[in-house]
Motif scaffolding. Structure first.
Motif: not given
Length: 396
Positions: A77-89
């Motif tokens: 899967f893939t996703l795009t970093k959101l504004p103000n998003e600092s961390v994803i698991r």
């Protein structure tokens, strides 16, 4: 009578390609590439997480700071970093979204939750940019040459080709090989021999040796020492790329093979080499057919295939010439003749690996090669091998 090295050179001078063919990848193990293989895209094709953990920006990392996170990213899967998003698991194999350039492994993360909101902090002092990330193209860039022509396809190469999407692959075609064993005393292996008879082990030795290359003989025939029968069988046998005969090449009254080959228009390139065993070997060709006439004793057949036919097949299939292996021999060995001698050896490892000579009663000894790992080479110019002396070794 020519030397061993001269015989090898003459044989290799006659090597040639037998064309190429396209085959399914599932059947390509052991075959030899006739095409160069290139990367069809970057590998990895994206920045790939090498760990289960958390993706974060190098510039935002701070030891002990609690970062709020909401989203998880799995492989496939893939996703795009959101504004103000600092961390994803993130999980192993997942593409690292643009904006993140560090993956911190889960073992270095402290997880917590308050009021239904998930947080993570990290107790490590500092991180390195691109740590735990396989960067796009670091293994190979699109268009890179990954496998050259002449590569023998083993498990690792097959796996690579599958990763490249090669469901079919172009490989060098096998020659059409026929085997003829000769001798009045020779009977099929499933029959019970009379006291003066022996079973036909030679054709089995030759056909099994061909299997090392994946070659299955087109035909296996036995013929007694009869001029008319042998001439007819050999004439028919010449309708192939490689004809391998065993027996009938020495100097006895019933050694009919050389004269019959000459009568059938097969050009002799050499007959007899200064080796032991295998001295009477015959080699020649007729138009596009190569002919090997091997001596009749079992260990001579096994030895001659390994030292002469093996190199010919390797060259014709565009395999690299074998590198010389050199190991010390354990115990001394002497000889009185000036021939290059090939003798069965075992590999024995103590503090280091040695070659140990296996005693046998000449090339007619059916157990001569038993338990052996290959052949030691006693040079023609030497009369004695001293213990610990380094010699050439040819593994079977």
């Amino acid at each position: 009578m020519i030397s061993y090295s001269e015989a090898i050179d003459l044989i290799l001078n006659e090597s040639k390609s037998y064309g190429s063919e396209l085959i399914p990848l599932n059947y390509a193990l052991g075959r030899v590439l006739s095409e160069e293989i290139f990367a069809d895209r970057d590998y990895p094709p994206f920045h790939r997480s090498a760990m289960d953990g958390f993706a974060i920006s190098y510039n935002e990392y701070l030891k002990g700071k609690q970062f709020q996170y909401e989203r998880e990213l799995h492989a496939g899967f893939t996703l795009t970093k959101l504004p103000n998003e600092s961390v994803i698991r993130i999980m192993t194999g997942a593409p690292v979204p643009e904006g993140f350039d560090v993956v911190i492994k889960i073992e270095d993360a402290i997880l917590s939750e308050r009021d239904g909101i998930r947080y993570v902090s990290f107790p490590i002092e500092q991180v390195l940019q691109w740590q735990n990330i396989a960067k796009q193209g670091e293994d190979a860039n699109k268009g890179d040459s990954l496998l050259p022509i002449g590569t023998q396809l083993r498990l690792s190469e097959i796996s690579l080709l599958a990763s490249l999407g090669k469901s079919t692959v172009s490989v060098f075609s096998f020659p059409k090989v026929r085997i003829i064993s000769t001798g009045n005393e020779v009977i099929p292996i499933h029959e019970n021999p009379l006291p003066h008879q022996i079973r036909d082990s030679n054709s089995v030795t030759i056909s099994t040796s061909l299997l090392k290359f994946g070659i299955i003989p087109d035909q296996i025939t036995h013929v007694p020492d009869d001029q008319i029968q042998m001439e007819n069988i050999v004439k028919h046998g010449l309708d192939c790329d490689i004809l391998i005969l065993s027996g009938g090449v020495s100097m006895g009254e019933k050694d009919l093979v050389p004269n019959i080959l000459s009568k059938l228009g097969v050009k002799k390139i050499f007959h007899k080499t200064a080796i032991k065993p295998g001295k009477p070997i015959w080699f020649g060709k007729k138009e596009n057919t190569i002919v090997f006439g091997l001596p009749g004793n079992p260990f001579s057949v096994q030895t001659c295939f390994r030292i002469f036919i093996d190199p010919y097949l390797r060259a014709s299939l565009s395999l690299k010439r074998e590198s010389s292996l050199k190991l010390p021999i354990l115990g001394s060995k002497k000889k009185k003749h000036e021939l290059t001698e090939f003798f069965p050896v075992q590999l024995v490892t103590t503090e280091k690996t040695y070659l140990v000579s296996i005693p046998f009663n000449g090339s007619g000894d059916i157990k001569a090669g038993r338990y052996s790992d290959g052949l030691g080479i006693f040079p023609s110019e030497s009369k004695q091998l001293d213990s610990e002396q380094v010699i050439e070794f040819l593994p079977w």
